[in-house]
Design a protein around this motif. Structure first.
Motif, PDB file in Angstrom:
ATOM      1  N   TYR A  13       4.524   0.167 -14.618  1.00  0.00           N
ATOM      2  CA  TYR A  13       5.695   0.488 -15.437  1.00  0.00           C
ATOM      3  C   TYR A  13       6.986   0.354 -14.625  1.00  0.00           C
ATOM      4  O   TYR A  13       7.954  -0.278 -15.077  1.00  0.00           O
ATOM      5  CB  TYR A  13       5.598   1.899 -16.015  1.00  0.00           C
ATOM      6  CG  TYR A  13       6.873   2.300 -16.724  1.00  0.00           C
ATOM      7  CD1 TYR A  13       7.200   1.732 -17.953  1.00  0.00           C
ATOM      8  CD2 TYR A  13       7.770   3.192 -16.138  1.00  0.00           C
ATOM      9  CE1 TYR A  13       8.393   2.063 -18.595  1.00  0.00           C
ATOM     10  CE2 TYR A  13       8.950   3.525 -16.773  1.00  0.00           C
ATOM     11  CZ  TYR A  13       9.258   2.954 -18.002  1.00  0.00           C
ATOM     12  OH  TYR A  13      10.453   3.268 -18.633  1.00  0.00           O
ATOM     13  N   LEU A  14       7.008   0.945 -13.425  1.00  0.00           N
ATOM     14  CA  LEU A  14       8.230   0.908 -12.615  1.00  0.00           C
ATOM     15  C   LEU A  14       8.548  -0.511 -12.154  1.00  0.00           C
ATOM     16  O   LEU A  14       9.721  -0.898 -12.078  1.00  0.00           O
ATOM     17  CB  LEU A  14       8.084   1.848 -11.411  1.00  0.00           C
ATOM     18  CG  LEU A  14       8.003   3.339 -11.746  1.00  0.00           C
ATOM     19  CD1 LEU A  14       7.778   4.156 -10.482  1.00  0.00           C
ATOM     20  CD2 LEU A  14       9.258   3.820 -12.484  1.00  0.00           C
ATOM     21  N   ALA A  15       7.518  -1.293 -11.847  1.00  0.00           N
ATOM     22  CA  ALA A  15       7.750  -2.682 -11.434  1.00  0.00           C
ATOM     23  C   ALA A  15       8.295  -3.506 -12.597  1.00  0.00           C
ATOM     24  O   ALA A  15       9.201  -4.336 -12.417  1.00  0.00           O
ATOM     25  CB  ALA A  15       6.450  -3.284 -10.905  1.00  0.00           C
ATOM     26  N   GLU A  16       7.761  -3.294 -13.794  1.00  0.00           N
ATOM     27  CA  GLU A  16       8.289  -3.992 -14.979  1.00  0.00           C
ATOM     28  C   GLU A  16       9.724  -3.558 -15.264  1.00  0.00           C
ATOM     29  O   GLU A  16      10.595  -4.382 -15.578  1.00  0.00           O
ATOM     30  CB  GLU A  16       7.410  -3.699 -16.192  1.00  0.00           C
ATOM     31  CG  GLU A  16       6.082  -4.430 -16.193  1.00  0.00           C
ATOM     32  CD  GLU A  16       5.285  -4.158 -17.460  1.00  0.00           C
ATOM     33  OE1 GLU A  16       5.818  -3.502 -18.375  1.00  0.00           O
ATOM     34  OE2 GLU A  16       4.120  -4.585 -17.518  1.00  0.00           O
ATOM     35  N   SER A  49      11.272   5.653  -8.159  1.00  0.00           N
ATOM     36  CA  SER A  49      11.609   4.436  -8.907  1.00  0.00           C
ATOM     37  C   SER A  49      12.669   3.612  -8.187  1.00  0.00           C
ATOM     38  O   SER A  49      12.630   2.379  -8.190  1.00  0.00           O
ATOM     39  CB  SER A  49      12.084   4.793 -10.313  1.00  0.00           C
ATOM     40  OG  SER A  49      13.404   5.320 -10.304  1.00  0.00           O
ATOM     41  N   MET A  50      13.612   4.291  -7.537  1.00  0.00           N
ATOM     42  CA  MET A  50      14.649   3.583  -6.784  1.00  0.00           C
ATOM     43  C   MET A  50      14.055   2.839  -5.606  1.00  0.00           C
ATOM     44  O   MET A  50      14.483   1.726  -5.264  1.00  0.00           O
ATOM     45  CB  MET A  50      15.716   4.579  -6.325  1.00  0.00           C
ATOM     46  CG  MET A  50      16.483   5.220  -7.459  1.00  0.00           C
ATOM     47  SD  MET A  50      17.621   6.523  -6.908  1.00  0.00           S
ATOM     48  CE  MET A  50      18.761   5.593  -5.906  1.00  0.00           C
ATOM     49  N   LEU A  51      13.046   3.451  -4.965  1.00  0.00           N
ATOM     50  CA  LEU A  51      12.374   2.778  -3.854  1.00  0.00           C
ATOM     51  C   LEU A  51      11.596   1.563  -4.351  1.00  0.00           C
ATOM     52  O   LEU A  51      11.637   0.495  -3.733  1.00  0.00           O
ATOM     53  CB  LEU A  51      11.443   3.759  -3.137  1.00  0.00           C
ATOM     54  CG  LEU A  51      12.129   4.903  -2.399  1.00  0.00           C
ATOM     55  CD1 LEU A  51      11.112   5.933  -1.941  1.00  0.00           C
ATOM     56  CD2 LEU A  51      12.903   4.378  -1.197  1.00  0.00           C
ATOM     57  N   ILE A  52      10.885   1.722  -5.457  1.00  0.00           N
ATOM     58  CA  ILE A  52      10.123   0.603  -6.014  1.00  0.00           C
ATOM     59  C   ILE A  52      11.059  -0.548  -6.378  1.00  0.00           C
ATOM     60  O   ILE A  52      10.736  -1.728  -6.165  1.00  0.00           O
ATOM     61  CB  ILE A  52       9.311   1.053  -7.248  1.00  0.00           C
ATOM     62  CG1 ILE A  52       8.287   2.142  -6.872  1.00  0.00           C
ATOM     63  CG2 ILE A  52       8.613  -0.138  -7.894  1.00  0.00           C
ATOM     64  CD1 ILE A  52       7.215   1.724  -5.918  1.00  0.00           C
ATOM     65  N   ARG A 107       0.836  -1.203   0.000  1.00  0.00           N
ATOM     66  CA  ARG A 107       0.000   0.000   0.000  1.00  0.00           C
ATOM     67  C   ARG A 107       0.874   1.258   0.000  1.00  0.00           C
ATOM     68  O   ARG A 107       0.562   2.242  -0.676  1.00  0.00           O
ATOM     69  CB  ARG A 107      -0.928  -0.001   1.205  1.00  0.00           C
ATOM     70  CG  ARG A 107      -1.847   1.229   1.226  1.00  0.00           C
ATOM     71  CD  ARG A 107      -2.840   1.192   2.371  1.00  0.00           C
ATOM     72  NE  ARG A 107      -3.676   2.387   2.346  1.00  0.00           N
ATOM     73  CZ  ARG A 107      -5.007   2.380   2.339  1.00  0.00           C
ATOM     74  NH1 ARG A 107      -5.668   1.228   2.351  1.00  0.00           N
ATOM     75  NH2 ARG A 107      -5.677   3.522   2.321  1.00  0.00           N
ATOM     76  N   SER A 108       1.957   1.233   0.768  1.00  0.00           N
ATOM     77  CA  SER A 108       2.856   2.385   0.822  1.00  0.00           C
ATOM     78  C   SER A 108       3.394   2.750  -0.550  1.00  0.00           C
ATOM     79  O   SER A 108       3.556   3.930  -0.875  1.00  0.00           O
ATOM     80  CB  SER A 108       4.028   2.106   1.770  1.00  0.00           C
ATOM     81  OG  SER A 108       3.590   1.939   3.097  1.00  0.00           O
ATOM     82  N   ALA A 109       3.687   1.730  -1.367  1.00  0.00           N
ATOM     83  CA  ALA A 109       4.196   1.988  -2.711  1.00  0.00           C
ATOM     84  C   ALA A 109       3.199   2.808  -3.519  1.00  0.00           C
ATOM     85  O   ALA A 109       3.570   3.770  -4.203  1.00  0.00           O
ATOM     86  CB  ALA A 109       4.489   0.665  -3.415  1.00  0.00           C
TER      87      ALA A 109
END
Length: 256
Positions: free
Chosen positions: A207-210, A175-178, A156-158
Motif C-alpha cells: 500500500y505505501l509503495a503504491e 510512510s515518509m521513509l518508504i 529488508r530494512s523496510a
C-alpha cells in the motif's frame, strides 16, 4: 612474564581488532588458556566485561564493536536492522526525527550473551522474530568505527521497520521513509515479500509503495504474494483501505 606467555599475548594483541570484544571461544582458538587469561587480567593486559568476554584497558567498546565480535567470533545470526540499518547507509532521508536504540534482529531462538546484555542493553533493542529467513537480504555495511557489520539491506530494512509499526514506529513517519526508497531492487523485494511471515507487513508495504508511486511496484508479481484474508486494523479511528483490508491513519488515506 615468561617468553612463551609473552609470545601468546603478542599473538592475541596482533589478532585482536581495536575497540572490539575478545570472547572465550575465540581466545581458545588462539591457544589462550584459562591460566593465561587469569594472568593477563591480573596484570591488567585484559579487562573483563563479564563471563567469557574481555576488552583492552583504556579502550571504549561500543555496541558496534561488541556486535562485530558476536558476528565474527561467535557466529551468532544477529544483524543490524530496521531504521538502524537504513541510517548506516548514510542516506539522510533515513535519519529518524528522534534518536533511539539500535535495532538488532535475529531468529527466535537466538539469545545474546549476558555480558553483551549487561553492558549494552540500554543502547540496543534485540528483536527476535521469524519475520524473514535469517540471511535473505542481509549484507555488510561499514560503521564509522571501521567495523564491517552484517546488516539488513534497504529492502529488508523496510519490511523490518513495518513489522515494528505502529507500536515502535509511527506509521506516518514510516510512510515518509518508504517514499524515499526509489532504488528498491524488484527481484530482492519480490523474494522478501513472498517469504515474509507477516500478512500485515506485506499489505502495508504494498500500500505505501503504491501510494508513493515507487518504481518497484510496476515490477512486482502480486499474484505470487499471499495477502491472506480478513481485515487488519492498525490504528483506532483510522480510515479503511478496501484493497488491502487495512485500517490506517487518516493522513495516509485519501478521501475517495
Amino acid at each position: 612474564m615468561s617468553s612463551a606467555r609473552a609470545d601468546k599475548l603478542k599473538t592475541l594483541l596482533d589478532a585482536w581488532e581495536p575497540n572490539s570484544v575478545a570472547t572465550n571461544p575465540w581466545l581458545k582458538r588462539l591457544g589462550i588458556s584459562s591460566q593465561d587469561l587469569q594472568n593477563y587480567t591480573t596484570s591488567r593486559w585484559l579487562v573483563s566485561l563479564g563471563k567469557g568476554a574481555f576488552k583492552r584497558p583504556m579502550e571504549t567498546v561500543t555496541w558496534q564493536g561488541a556486535l562485530h565480535s558476536l558476528q565474527t567470533q561467535l557466529n551468532l545470526p544477529v544483524h543490524v536492522g530496521a531504521l538502524t540499518a537504513l541510517e548506516m547507509t548514510g542516506n539522510r532521508h533515513y535519519v529518524r526525527f528522534a534518536p533511539g536504540k539500535a535495532y538488532l534482529f535475529s531468529p527466535l531462538n537466538v539469545v545474546l550473551p549476558l555480558w553483551f546484555r549487561n553492558n549494552w542493553a540500554d543502547q540496543v533493542r534485540h528483536v527476535q522474530t521469524k519475520l524473514l529467513p535469517p540471511d535473505l537480504g542481509v549484507t555488510q555495511l561499514d560503521t564509522p568505527q571501521g567495523f564491517a557489520l552484517k546488516a539488513a539491506s534497504v529492502e529488508r530494512s523496510a519490511l523490518e521497520l513495518l513489522h515494528l509499526a505502529p507500536k515502535e514506529f509511527d506509521l506516518v513517519e514510516a510512510s515518509m521513509l518508504i517514499e524515499s526508497m526509489t532504488s528498491i531492487r524488484p527481484a530482492l523485494m519480490q523474494e522478501l515479500l513472498e517469504q515474509c511471515a507477516s500478512i500485515k507487513v506485506r499489505r502495508l508495504f504494498l500500500y505505501l509503495a503504491e501510494r508513493a508511486n515507487l518504481p518497484v511496484v510496476r515490477h512486482l508479481d502480486l499474484a505470487r504474494i499471499d495477502l491472506g484474508a480478513g481485515d487488519r486494523s492498525l490504528v483506532p479511528n483510522g480510515r479503511y483501505v478496501a484493497k488491502y483490508q487495512l485500517t490506517l491513519p487518516r493522513e495516509l488515506v485519501g478521501h475517495g
